[in-house]
Design a protein around this motif. Structure first.
Motif, PDB file in Angstrom:
ATOM      1  N   ARG A 144      33.548  68.332 -35.783  1.00 58.66           N
ATOM      2  CA  ARG A 144      32.218  68.207 -36.827  1.00 58.66           C
ATOM      3  C   ARG A 144      32.540  69.074 -37.993  1.00 58.66           C
ATOM      4  O   ARG A 144      31.802  69.018 -39.064  1.00 58.66           O
ATOM      5  CB  ARG A 144      30.945  68.237 -36.079  1.00 58.66           C
ATOM      6  N   TYR A 145      33.226  70.198 -37.611  1.00 56.36           N
ATOM      7  CA  TYR A 145      33.277  71.356 -38.818  1.00 56.36           C
ATOM      8  C   TYR A 145      34.746  71.402 -39.062  1.00 56.36           C
ATOM      9  O   TYR A 145      35.683  71.418 -38.377  1.00 56.36           O
ATOM     10  CB  TYR A 145      32.640  72.705 -37.969  1.00 56.36           C
ATOM     11  N   PRO A 146      35.013  71.836 -40.474  1.00 60.81           N
ATOM     12  CA  PRO A 146      36.343  72.488 -40.989  1.00 60.81           C
ATOM     13  C   PRO A 146      36.685  73.559 -40.513  1.00 60.81           C
ATOM     14  O   PRO A 146      35.747  74.413 -40.053  1.00 60.81           O
ATOM     15  CB  PRO A 146      36.132  72.252 -42.362  1.00 60.81           C
ATOM     16  N   GLY A 147      37.977  73.779 -40.170  1.00 61.73           N
ATOM     17  CA  GLY A 147      38.379  74.941 -39.682  1.00 61.73           C
ATOM     18  C   GLY A 147      38.561  74.955 -38.042  1.00 61.73           C
ATOM     19  O   GLY A 147      39.087  75.810 -37.678  1.00 61.73           O
ATOM     20  N   THR A 148      38.361  73.678 -37.380  1.00 69.18           N
ATOM     21  CA  THR A 148      38.338  73.777 -35.900  1.00 69.18           C
ATOM     22  C   THR A 148      39.372  72.871 -35.605  1.00 69.18           C
ATOM     23  O   THR A 148      39.623  72.512 -34.308  1.00 69.18           O
ATOM     24  CB  THR A 148      37.165  73.414 -35.269  1.00 69.18           C
ATOM     25  N   GLU A 149      40.370  72.446 -36.342  1.00 66.65           N
ATOM     26  CA  GLU A 149      41.192  71.397 -36.234  1.00 66.65           C
ATOM     27  C   GLU A 149      42.284  71.792 -34.990  1.00 66.65           C
ATOM     28  O   GLU A 149      42.621  71.015 -34.223  1.00 66.65           O
ATOM     29  CB  GLU A 149      42.181  71.050 -37.551  1.00 66.65           C
ATOM     30  N   LEU A 150      42.815  73.259 -35.302  1.00 64.38           N
ATOM     31  CA  LEU A 150      43.786  73.569 -34.250  1.00 64.38           C
ATOM     32  C   LEU A 150      43.169  73.648 -32.993  1.00 64.38           C
ATOM     33  O   LEU A 150      44.047  73.058 -31.923  1.00 64.38           O
ATOM     34  CB  LEU A 150      44.576  74.687 -34.789  1.00 64.38           C
ATOM     35  N   PRO A 151      41.979  74.502 -32.743  1.00 66.88           N
ATOM     36  CA  PRO A 151      41.432  74.562 -31.285  1.00 66.88           C
ATOM     37  C   PRO A 151      41.335  73.037 -30.854  1.00 66.88           C
ATOM     38  O   PRO A 151      41.314  72.858 -29.608  1.00 66.88           O
ATOM     39  CB  PRO A 151      40.234  75.255 -31.286  1.00 66.88           C
ATOM     40  N   TYR A 152      41.053  72.329 -31.624  1.00 67.35           N
ATOM     41  CA  TYR A 152      40.514  70.860 -31.370  1.00 67.35           C
ATOM     42  C   TYR A 152      41.762  70.217 -30.790  1.00 67.35           C
ATOM     43  O   TYR A 152      41.881  69.672 -29.553  1.00 67.35           O
ATOM     44  CB  TYR A 152      39.869  69.853 -32.297  1.00 67.35           C
ATOM     45  N   ALA A 153      42.748  70.270 -31.493  1.00 69.46           N
ATOM     46  CA  ALA A 153      44.010  69.626 -31.035  1.00 69.46           C
ATOM     47  C   ALA A 153      44.627  70.245 -29.814  1.00 69.46           C
ATOM     48  O   ALA A 153      45.152  69.411 -29.017  1.00 69.46           O
ATOM     49  CB  ALA A 153      45.253  69.826 -32.266  1.00 69.46           C
ATOM     50  N   ARG A 154      44.503  71.500 -29.424  1.00 70.21           N
ATOM     51  CA  ARG A 154      45.055  72.209 -28.273  1.00 70.21           C
ATOM     52  C   ARG A 154      44.164  71.719 -27.331  1.00 70.21           C
ATOM     53  O   ARG A 154      44.703  71.306 -25.929  1.00 70.21           O
ATOM     54  CB  ARG A 154      44.974  73.725 -28.301  1.00 70.21           C
ATOM     55  N   THR A 155      42.750  71.440 -27.330  1.00 66.93           N
ATOM     56  CA  THR A 155      41.618  70.777 -26.303  1.00 66.93           C
ATOM     57  C   THR A 155      42.495  69.230 -25.996  1.00 66.93           C
ATOM     58  O   THR A 155      42.733  68.944 -24.873  1.00 66.93           O
ATOM     59  CB  THR A 155      40.504  70.568 -26.845  1.00 66.93           C
ATOM     60  N   VAL A 156      42.745  68.627 -27.153  1.00 63.16           N
ATOM     61  CA  VAL A 156      43.172  66.946 -26.773  1.00 63.16           C
ATOM     62  C   VAL A 156      44.542  67.277 -26.228  1.00 63.16           C
ATOM     63  O   VAL A 156      44.842  66.464 -25.226  1.00 63.16           O
ATOM     64  CB  VAL A 156      43.224  66.613 -28.252  1.00 63.16           C
TER      65      VAL A 156
END
Length: 269
Positions: free
Chosen positions: A48-60
């Motif tokens: 939902r928020y910009p700047g969280t793409e990398l942590p999100y990708a690691r979770t996925v």
């Protein structure tokens, strides 16, 4: 069950819908592959928020790599965000981050689909290139027809329509009182007490009284307790994290799962 052959994006979207049981919304759906055979299916809310793409990708990636045989994935990105002329697809930074993180784990992205409210198209199409197709075409896919023949349906959303609760005001006070008691306990003790109460309900053949219902609802308001109770439902002697992510060695006790659903509906009403 006979094997299904997925030949085109309409087949893939139909497969996703029937596998999940509902049409995703603001979601990323990934399917692992190994030598052309389908493995695990993962649906997760989009960031939902910009700047969280990398942590999100690691979770996925951490979820997808639990399928140790996976060598590649396909994904479908569902969003109501529009792609303007000459502009990159929404959540391009998320997909770029996911591509890099998966590559570090030896997994490639074979293909991706961008799914809007009314149309779908290849995710990697050139900006401004309009090669979208109506979502209605998925209704006529072979995979959709096969699943319908087997008795499967796709719900519009994953929202559950609940019956109208009774005695709402009085029960709210009772639940609040139980929540105050739970907060005063050490987290581990609270979770253990909740698990014992829930297990007693699951092993009984009678509906619980109002007091136990209020306590159960209060326990479900705390995420660490809720997850413990959800892991208790299938009746498996395996680590809770394996149960919650469907990585168990044995099948759930389905009669117990169905009884849990009836208990929760009873407690709600």
């Amino acid at each position: 069950m006979n094997e299904l052959t997925i030949k085109d994006p309409a087949d893939l979207l139909s497969f996703i819908g029937h596998t999940l049981g509902f049409w995703p919304n603001e979601s990323l759906v990934c399917i692992t592959l190994d030598k052309g055979k389908v493995g695990a299916t993962l649906r997760i809310d989009l960031p939902r928020y910009p700047g969280t793409e990398l942590p999100y990708a690691r979770t996925v990636s951490s979820y997808l790599t639990s399928d140790t045989s996976a060598t590649s994935i396909v994904f479908a990105l569902y969003t109501s965000q529009h792609c303007g002329p000459g502009q990159p697809k929404p959540h391009a930074a998320t997909i770029a981050a996911l591509t890099g993180v998966l590559a570090e784990n030896g997994i490639t992205i074979r293909d991706g689909i961008f799914v809007g409210d009314d149309t779908y198209s290849p995710y990697d199409s050139e900006p401004g290139q309009d090669i979208s197709l109506p979502l209605s075409t998925t209704e006529y896919s072979r995979v959709n027809a096969e699943f319908i023949y087997r008795g499967s349906t796709i719900e519009p959303t994953n929202r559950i329509v609940l019956p109208t609760p009774t005695h709402e005001a009085a029960q709210t006070i009772a639940v609040d009182d139980h929540m105050a008691t739970i907060r005063a306990l050490p987290p581990g003790v609270a979770a253990e007490q909740a698990s014992k109460l829930w297990s007693t309900m699951l092993e009984s053949s009678d509906f619980p009284n109002d007091e136990d219902c209020s306590t159960l609802i209060a326990n479900f308001q705390f995420p660490h307790i809720r997850d413990r109770l959800m892991a208790d439902i299938p009746g498996l002697d395996e680590p809770p994290q394996h149960i919650l992510f469907a990585q168990t060695e044995t099948a759930p006790k389905w009669s117990r799962v169905e009884w849990a659903q009836q208990l929760l509906l009873h407690a709600y009403t």
